[in-house]
Design a protein around this motif. Structure first.
Motif, PDB file in Angstrom:
ATOM      1  N   ASP A 137       0.857  -1.015  -0.057  1.00 56.02           N
ATOM      2  CA  ASP A 137      -0.161  -0.077  -0.022  1.00 56.02           C
ATOM      3  C   ASP A 137       0.900   1.269   0.006  1.00 56.02           C
ATOM      4  O   ASP A 137       2.097   1.050   0.240  1.00 56.02           O
ATOM      5  N   LEU A 138       0.214   2.395  -0.233  1.00 53.60           N
ATOM      6  CA  LEU A 138       1.238   3.592  -0.325  1.00 53.60           C
ATOM      7  C   LEU A 138       1.668   3.837   1.157  1.00 53.60           C
ATOM      8  O   LEU A 138       2.645   4.773   1.335  1.00 53.60           O
ATOM      9  N   ILE A 139       1.201   3.244   2.112  1.00 50.03           N
ATOM     10  CA  ILE A 139       1.749   3.610   3.411  1.00 50.03           C
ATOM     11  C   ILE A 139       3.170   2.823   3.538  1.00 50.03           C
ATOM     12  O   ILE A 139       4.019   3.156   4.262  1.00 50.03           O
ATOM     13  N   ASP A 140       3.378   2.019   2.585  1.00 51.42           N
ATOM     14  CA  ASP A 140       4.721   1.177   2.410  1.00 51.42           C
ATOM     15  C   ASP A 140       5.518   2.023   1.684  1.00 51.42           C
ATOM     16  O   ASP A 140       5.299   2.582   0.624  1.00 51.42           O
ATOM     17  N   PRO A 150       6.103   8.399   4.206  1.00 51.32           N
ATOM     18  CA  PRO A 150       5.533   7.249   4.864  1.00 51.32           C
ATOM     19  C   PRO A 150       6.294   6.747   6.061  1.00 51.32           C
ATOM     20  O   PRO A 150       7.515   6.349   5.813  1.00 51.32           O
ATOM     21  N   GLN A 151       5.721   6.461   7.302  1.00 55.43           N
ATOM     22  CA  GLN A 151       6.589   6.178   8.360  1.00 55.43           C
ATOM     23  C   GLN A 151       5.826   5.312   9.250  1.00 55.43           C
ATOM     24  O   GLN A 151       4.899   5.552   9.927  1.00 55.43           O
ATOM     25  N   LYS A 152       6.368   3.750   8.955  1.00 56.75           N
ATOM     26  CA  LYS A 152       5.478   2.817   9.906  1.00 56.75           C
ATOM     27  C   LYS A 152       6.281   2.413  10.985  1.00 56.75           C
ATOM     28  O   LYS A 152       5.827   1.799  12.076  1.00 56.75           O
ATOM     29  N   ARG A 153       7.717   3.101  11.244  1.00 62.37           N
ATOM     30  CA  ARG A 153       8.585   2.636  12.372  1.00 62.37           C
ATOM     31  C   ARG A 153       7.839   3.454  13.637  1.00 62.37           C
ATOM     32  O   ARG A 153       7.725   4.537  13.705  1.00 62.37           O
ATOM     33  N   LYS A 154       7.699   2.680  14.730  1.00 63.98           N
ATOM     34  CA  LYS A 154       7.585   3.370  15.905  1.00 63.98           C
ATOM     35  C   LYS A 154       8.717   3.416  16.968  1.00 63.98           C
ATOM     36  O   LYS A 154       8.484   4.155  17.933  1.00 63.98           O
ATOM     37  N   ASP A 155      10.098   2.890  16.447  1.00 63.09           N
ATOM     38  CA  ASP A 155      11.081   2.890  17.338  1.00 63.09           C
ATOM     39  C   ASP A 155      11.977   4.077  17.002  1.00 63.09           C
ATOM     40  O   ASP A 155      13.143   4.034  17.598  1.00 63.09           O
ATOM     41  N   ILE A 156      11.528   5.292  16.663  1.00 59.54           N
ATOM     42  CA  ILE A 156      12.253   6.524  16.404  1.00 59.54           C
ATOM     43  C   ILE A 156      11.670   7.630  17.065  1.00 59.54           C
ATOM     44  O   ILE A 156      10.302   7.757  17.183  1.00 59.54           O
ATOM     45  N   THR A 211       4.569  13.880   7.375  1.00 59.24           N
ATOM     46  CA  THR A 211       4.899  12.491   7.857  1.00 59.24           C
ATOM     47  C   THR A 211       3.696  11.780   7.864  1.00 59.24           C
ATOM     48  O   THR A 211       2.561  12.389   8.339  1.00 59.24           O
ATOM     49  N   ILE A 212       3.586  10.603   7.118  1.00 60.40           N
ATOM     50  CA  ILE A 212       2.459   9.832   7.228  1.00 60.40           C
ATOM     51  C   ILE A 212       2.371   8.551   7.994  1.00 60.40           C
ATOM     52  O   ILE A 212       3.327   7.987   7.680  1.00 60.40           O
ATOM     53  N   THR A 213       1.784   8.422   9.134  1.00 61.29           N
ATOM     54  CA  THR A 213       1.947   7.161   9.914  1.00 61.29           C
ATOM     55  C   THR A 213       0.544   6.464   9.845  1.00 61.29           C
ATOM     56  O   THR A 213      -0.338   6.838   9.605  1.00 61.29           O
ATOM     57  N   ASN A 214       0.874   4.924  10.286  1.00 63.58           N
ATOM     58  CA  ASN A 214      -0.334   4.017  10.374  1.00 63.58           C
ATOM     59  C   ASN A 214      -0.372   3.860  11.937  1.00 63.58           C
ATOM     60  O   ASN A 214      -1.003   2.928  12.061  1.00 63.58           O
ATOM     61  N   TYR A 215      -0.020   4.856  12.765  1.00 61.92           N
ATOM     62  CA  TYR A 215      -0.369   4.800  14.040  1.00 61.92           C
ATOM     63  C   TYR A 215      -0.367   6.337  14.588  1.00 61.92           C
ATOM     64  O   TYR A 215       0.143   7.178  13.977  1.00 61.92           O
TER      65      TYR A 215
END
Length: 286
Positions: free
Chosen positions: A12-15, A92-98, A133-137
């Motif tokens: 998906d575009l979030i990737d 797009p940013q899916k990482r939560k560890d930064i 920044t586009i996040t999924n959280y």
């Protein structure tokens, strides 16, 4: 041990891989980027130049550089010629560890630092910068689909401090604020399927995505990227990511979290969590 990653068909575009691939496409990239910016910001955008995966080196070999996912430069013209009016940095940013806030502060500084030439005396030439920044959280925990951050004067809140800088955080899981158009857009970015095409903007984006996803060279590039990412993770070379993940894993284990919960929090596979722990155990007994 194979690292589990999304199949190509399910991207998906979030990737970031898919977003970068569509933005970089010679046929649809410019149209995709213009549509995306206009839909996110709800404003018209003029002539643009698009760069994907642009690297900005540190000032010295010891200093850290950055890699921009999608950089869109809107140009305008005045009596002095063509100039950069707005810069849109989209990630797009899916990482939560930064630490997203300081991450974006650093990126903003590096972007600004290269947009004035030596000898420029008038800082008005510095373009407006939108760090998107586009996040999924939810990065801040208030359930908004959009958080707009800019500088203000605490003593005089009504003072217009127009430095041209905006940080925009779009949360695909948000339920507050925004608009119906933003909600539709974020829903499509999170799940870029035809059934989520609901308006003209998402229709244009989906047409671009569909054209790129059928290209065999993009599929091949994804396979190579997947393999590279896997070995980067195992070798701990992805910008110190493995070390940070290890710190978080230890912290979560001390709090009684299961490996499954930790994998979900880090958005990595359970096998990778086990691999990181096994590597550390092996080092202890070497």
């Amino acid at each position: 041990m194979k690292y589990t990653i999304k199949p190509f068909e399910e991207l998906d575009l979030i990737d970031d891989f898919l977003a970068n691939a569509v933005a970089d496409d010679a046929e649809v990239g410019e149209d995709f980027c213009r549509t995306l910016v206009q839909a996110l910001l709800q404003q018209e955008v003029g002539k643009i130049n698009v760069s994907v995966q642009r690297v900005i080196q540190g000032n010295t070999p010891e200093q850290r550089g950055i890699r921009l996912d999608i950089e869109i430069v809107e140009e305008d013209e005045n009596i002095h010629g063509v100039y950069k009016k707005n810069i849109f940095n989209i990630e797009p940013q899916k990482r939560k560890d930064i630490n997203l806030i300081k991450h974006n502060r650093f990126y903003q500084a590096k972007i600004d630092s290269r947009n004035l030439k030596s000898g420029d005396k008038d800082f008005i030439a510095l373009p407006n910068l939108f760090v998107i920044t586009i996040t999924n959280y939810d990065p801040f925990g208030y359930d908004y689909m959009l958080y707009t951050i800019h500088n203000i004067c605490e003593e005089v809140p009504q003072l217009k401090y127009e430095d041209g800088l905006r940080f925009l955080y779009f949360n695909t899981k948000g339920i507050k604020g925004g608009s119906e158009a933003i909600k539709n857009l974020l829903n499509y970015i999170q799940n870029s399927k035809e059934e989520n095409v609901t308006d003209e903007a998402t229709k244009k984006l989906h047409n671009c995505v569909s054209k790129v996803k059928v290209l065999p060279e993009v599929r091949e590039e994804y396979m190579m990227w997947e393999e590279k990412l896997f070995y980067e993770r195992l070798d701990g070379k992805a910008e110190g990511r493995t070390e940070e993940q290890l710190r978080i894993i230890k912290e979560k284990l001390n709090k009684g979290k299961t490996l499954e919960e930790i994998a979900d929090n880090l958005e990595i596979s359970l096998d990778e969590v086990k691999e990181i722990l096994q590597r550390i155990q092996d080092e202890v007994f070497e």
